[in-house]
Design a protein around this motif. Structure first.
Motif, PDB file in Angstrom:
ATOM      1  N   THR A  67       0.872  -1.085   0.151  1.00  0.00           N
ATOM      2  CA  THR A  67       0.033  -0.044   0.042  1.00  0.00           C
ATOM      3  C   THR A  67       0.785   1.399   0.115  1.00  0.00           C
ATOM      4  O   THR A  67       2.101   1.254  -0.184  1.00  0.00           O
ATOM      5  N   THR A  68       0.257   2.510   0.245  1.00  0.00           N
ATOM      6  CA  THR A  68       1.183   3.558   0.340  1.00  0.00           C
ATOM      7  C   THR A  68       0.859   4.421   1.681  1.00  0.00           C
ATOM      8  O   THR A  68      -0.112   4.281   2.353  1.00  0.00           O
ATOM      9  N   HIS A  69       1.931   5.153   1.919  1.00  0.00           N
ATOM     10  CA  HIS A  69       2.126   6.043   3.169  1.00  0.00           C
ATOM     11  C   HIS A  69       2.512   7.435   2.620  1.00  0.00           C
ATOM     12  O   HIS A  69       3.146   7.600   1.631  1.00  0.00           O
ATOM     13  N   ALA A  70       1.823   8.380   3.354  1.00  0.00           N
ATOM     14  CA  ALA A  70       2.137   9.637   2.665  1.00  0.00           C
ATOM     15  C   ALA A  70       3.249  10.130   3.410  1.00  0.00           C
ATOM     16  O   ALA A  70       3.372  10.023   4.712  1.00  0.00           O
ATOM     17  N   ALA A  75       4.268  10.465  -1.438  1.00  0.00           N
ATOM     18  CA  ALA A  75       3.642   9.012  -1.192  1.00  0.00           C
ATOM     19  C   ALA A  75       4.693   7.999  -1.372  1.00  0.00           C
ATOM     20  O   ALA A  75       5.199   8.047  -2.449  1.00  0.00           O
ATOM     21  N   THR A  84       7.849   0.382   5.943  1.00  0.00           N
ATOM     22  CA  THR A  84       8.346   0.880   4.637  1.00  0.00           C
ATOM     23  C   THR A  84       9.148  -0.013   3.895  1.00  0.00           C
ATOM     24  O   THR A  84       9.774  -0.916   4.357  1.00  0.00           O
ATOM     25  N   GLY A 119      -4.547   1.343  -1.188  1.00  0.00           N
ATOM     26  CA  GLY A 119      -4.063   2.628  -1.341  1.00  0.00           C
ATOM     27  C   GLY A 119      -3.728   3.296  -2.801  1.00  0.00           C
ATOM     28  O   GLY A 119      -4.563   2.920  -3.928  1.00  0.00           O
ATOM     29  N   GLY A 120      -2.503   3.851  -3.049  1.00  0.00           N
ATOM     30  CA  GLY A 120      -2.216   4.268  -4.385  1.00  0.00           C
ATOM     31  C   GLY A 120      -1.333   3.328  -4.972  1.00  0.00           C
ATOM     32  O   GLY A 120      -1.047   3.522  -6.220  1.00  0.00           O
ATOM     33  N   PRO A 174       4.524   5.185  -5.867  1.00  0.00           N
ATOM     34  CA  PRO A 174       3.413   4.594  -6.498  1.00  0.00           C
ATOM     35  C   PRO A 174       3.574   4.166  -7.881  1.00  0.00           C
ATOM     36  O   PRO A 174       3.320   3.301  -8.422  1.00  0.00           O
ATOM     37  N   ASP A 183      12.933  12.356   3.483  1.00  0.00           N
ATOM     38  CA  ASP A 183      11.526  12.114   4.199  1.00  0.00           C
ATOM     39  C   ASP A 183      11.753  12.693   5.502  1.00  0.00           C
ATOM     40  O   ASP A 183      12.144  12.147   6.475  1.00  0.00           O
TER      41      ASP A 183
END
Length: 209
Positions: A67-70, A75, A84, A119-120, A174, A183
């Protein structure tokens, strides 16, 4: 003349059938009406309630989820638990160059069950490769994916821009491209220093499920 009257007197008198016959017919009619059985009312056959459709052991096939994380740099990809994942610049497309000590510090993301994208992340970019030890590793857009043992909480990116083992490790967008920016959210996700002297248990995968 007397003889004729005598003969007539001996003959039986005619029976008047009008009334008796009518009475008989009426009685018969009543009897037949009384005995006529009204059709038995068959009980309404209630449709047998079909057994509840068995709860289809919904293919909640547990498997690897990407999935994705902001993040502050955009992202990036994580697993379903929020851990991660990274790509390694030294890898060729759909080939891993990380093994031995490298794989201990950067554990490959194992492919288990059904691979799922949420997610993305894009399902069409998910894939697997077979490593030299026979295990399956998840790929994304052709990049083998890895964890970093230095990440201990969801969303941490402590491995970003590391050059361990001779090449850079990057977060994965993504789109499948590498993210080279810093980050800054990683510091916020870092756990507070432990005040207890009890040793924390961890393994090569960082103790994540």
């Amino acid at each position: 003349m007397k003889m004729i009257r005598s003969l007539l007197a001996r003959m039986p008198k005619p029976v008047k059938l009008g009334i008796p016959l009518a009475a008989v017919l009426a009685t018969a009619a009543c009897g037949s009406a009384a005995t006529a059985s009204s059709p038995a009312s068959s009980p309404a056959s209630s449709p047998s309630s079909a057994p509840a459709a068995g709860s289809s052991a919904s293919a909640s096939t547990t498997g690897t989820v990407i999935t994705t994380h902001a993040g502050s740099a955009g992202a990036f990809l994580t697993t379903g638990s929020g851990r991660t994942v990274y790509l390694w610049a030294k890898d060729a497309m759909n080939m891993s160059a990380c093994s031995g000590a490298c794989a201990s510090a950067w554990p490959p993301v194992a492919a288990t069950g059904t691979l799922t994208a949420t997610g993305g992340a894009k399902a069409s970019d998910l894939g697997t490769i077979t490593r030299s030890d026979g295990t399956k590793q998840v790929t994304y857009d052709g990049h083998p994916l890895y964890y970093f043992v230095g990440d201990s909480a969801a969303g941490q990116t402590n491995g970003q821009a590391s050059d361990n083992f001779g090449a850079k490790w990057w977060l994965v967008a993504p789109s499948g491209a590498e993210i080279t920016g810093t980050d800054t959210a990683a510091a916020a996700a870092a756990p507070a220093p432990a005040t207890s002297s009890a040793p924390s248990s961890s393994n090569a995968g960082g103790g994540w499920a």
